[in-house]
Design a protein around this motif. Sequence first.
Motif, PDB file in Angstrom:
ATOM      1  N   ILE A 175       0.759  -1.158  -0.027  1.00 31.44           N
ATOM      2  CA  ILE A 175       0.064  -0.120  -0.047  1.00 31.44           C
ATOM      3  C   ILE A 175       0.932   1.229   0.043  1.00 31.44           C
ATOM      4  CG2 ILE A 175      -0.304   0.262   2.728  1.00 31.44           C
ATOM      5  CD1 ILE A 175      -3.368   0.918   2.067  1.00 31.44           C
ATOM      6  N   ASP A 176       0.431   2.259  -0.486  1.00 29.95           N
ATOM      7  CA  ASP A 176       1.133   3.459  -0.398  1.00 29.95           C
ATOM      8  C   ASP A 176       1.468   4.018   0.879  1.00 29.95           C
ATOM      9  OD1 ASP A 176       1.613   5.996  -2.634  1.00 29.95           O
ATOM     10  OD2 ASP A 176       1.261   6.781  -0.606  1.00 29.95           O
ATOM     11  N   ASN A 177       2.734   4.482   1.088  1.00 27.22           N
ATOM     12  CA  ASN A 177       3.377   4.711   2.405  1.00 27.22           C
ATOM     13  C   ASN A 177       2.464   5.822   3.106  1.00 27.22           C
ATOM     14  OD1 ASN A 177       5.099   2.818   3.176  1.00 27.22           O
ATOM     15  ND2 ASN A 177       6.795   4.249   2.084  1.00 27.22           N
ATOM     16  N   SER A 178       2.055   6.835   2.496  1.00 28.38           N
ATOM     17  CA  SER A 178       1.173   7.926   3.174  1.00 28.38           C
ATOM     18  C   SER A 178       0.004   7.349   3.680  1.00 28.38           C
ATOM     19  CB  SER A 178       1.172   9.135   2.443  1.00 28.38           C
ATOM     20  OG  SER A 178       0.150   8.715   0.990  1.00 28.38           O
ATOM     21  N   ILE A 179      -0.792   6.672   2.880  1.00 21.72           N
ATOM     22  CA  ILE A 179      -1.957   5.785   3.450  1.00 21.72           C
ATOM     23  C   ILE A 179      -1.466   4.865   4.790  1.00 21.72           C
ATOM     24  CG2 ILE A 179      -3.966   4.267   2.842  1.00 21.72           C
ATOM     25  CD1 ILE A 179      -3.502   5.141   0.119  1.00 21.72           C
TER      26      ILE A 179
END
Length: 279
Positions: A267-271
């Motif tokens: 998953i995207d790190n910011s999420i």
Amino acid sequence: MKKYYIKDIVNFKKIGKKFCSITAYDYMSAKLISDADFPLILVGDSASMVMYGYCDTTPITMEEMLLVLKAVIRADSGSVVVADMPFMSYQASLEEAIKNAGKFIKCGANAVKVEGASLDTCNKIKHFVSSGIPVVGHIGLMPQSINVTSGYSVQGKSRSRAKQIIRDALSLHKSGAFCVVLEGIPSQLAKLITEKISIPTIGIGSGPHCDGQIQVFHDVLGLDKSFLPKHSKRFFNGYDSFLSALHQYEDDVAQGSFPSSENYTDIDNSILEDISEDY
Ligand code: KIV
């Protein structure tokens, strides 16, 4: 993928082409067999042992046969699909026999197979054929009759039994069967029958002179390490190969090398940071 019809099987004998057939009981194996360009698949009542774990072919029911047949049909193979009529699905009455054979055809089978060549069975075969249901006969060693024959012994070694099996083959031919399985009879007897009748003979444990051969999928691929019938040959060491693949899977999980990055998604790190803060 080549599409095969019953007329092709019949024609093989006329042109002297030996053919190969095998059993199948599920979608993936039927696809594999079709890719191997086999003209005939038998959804055999040997499913009783290899799919359902019964001790012989007598316990398997119509419902259990229909389940495996439907899976094979979904493979949409080019092979002629023959469904084996299980024990007691055709013996009790003509009406029941036709209804049960019809169920297989309605599911997509191209023909049914029955064991034996008694007057009663031949009469049923005639009715099947006139109802639009092609038939494969099966004589010699008949696994559905093991309680009568007291086991799986080669049939037709005596003069009288050999003569009876020849008469059986002729009766099946006369009744309209389009081919006949010769199981567990001496090779010279199979040769004689193959020369005497104009429909193809398919041998299993009956020597090299039959027009075609049939084997059980699991035997040919060596999936059962504990037992191989005399009539069969392991063309692949399936049991050991599958076992070693399962052990490899186990080891890779234990050592952390499976799953590796190509087997999963990140998953995207910011999420990830967001959701981690929330909990
Ligand atoms: O059910 C079966 O496997 C058979 C053999 C002829 C292969 O009837």
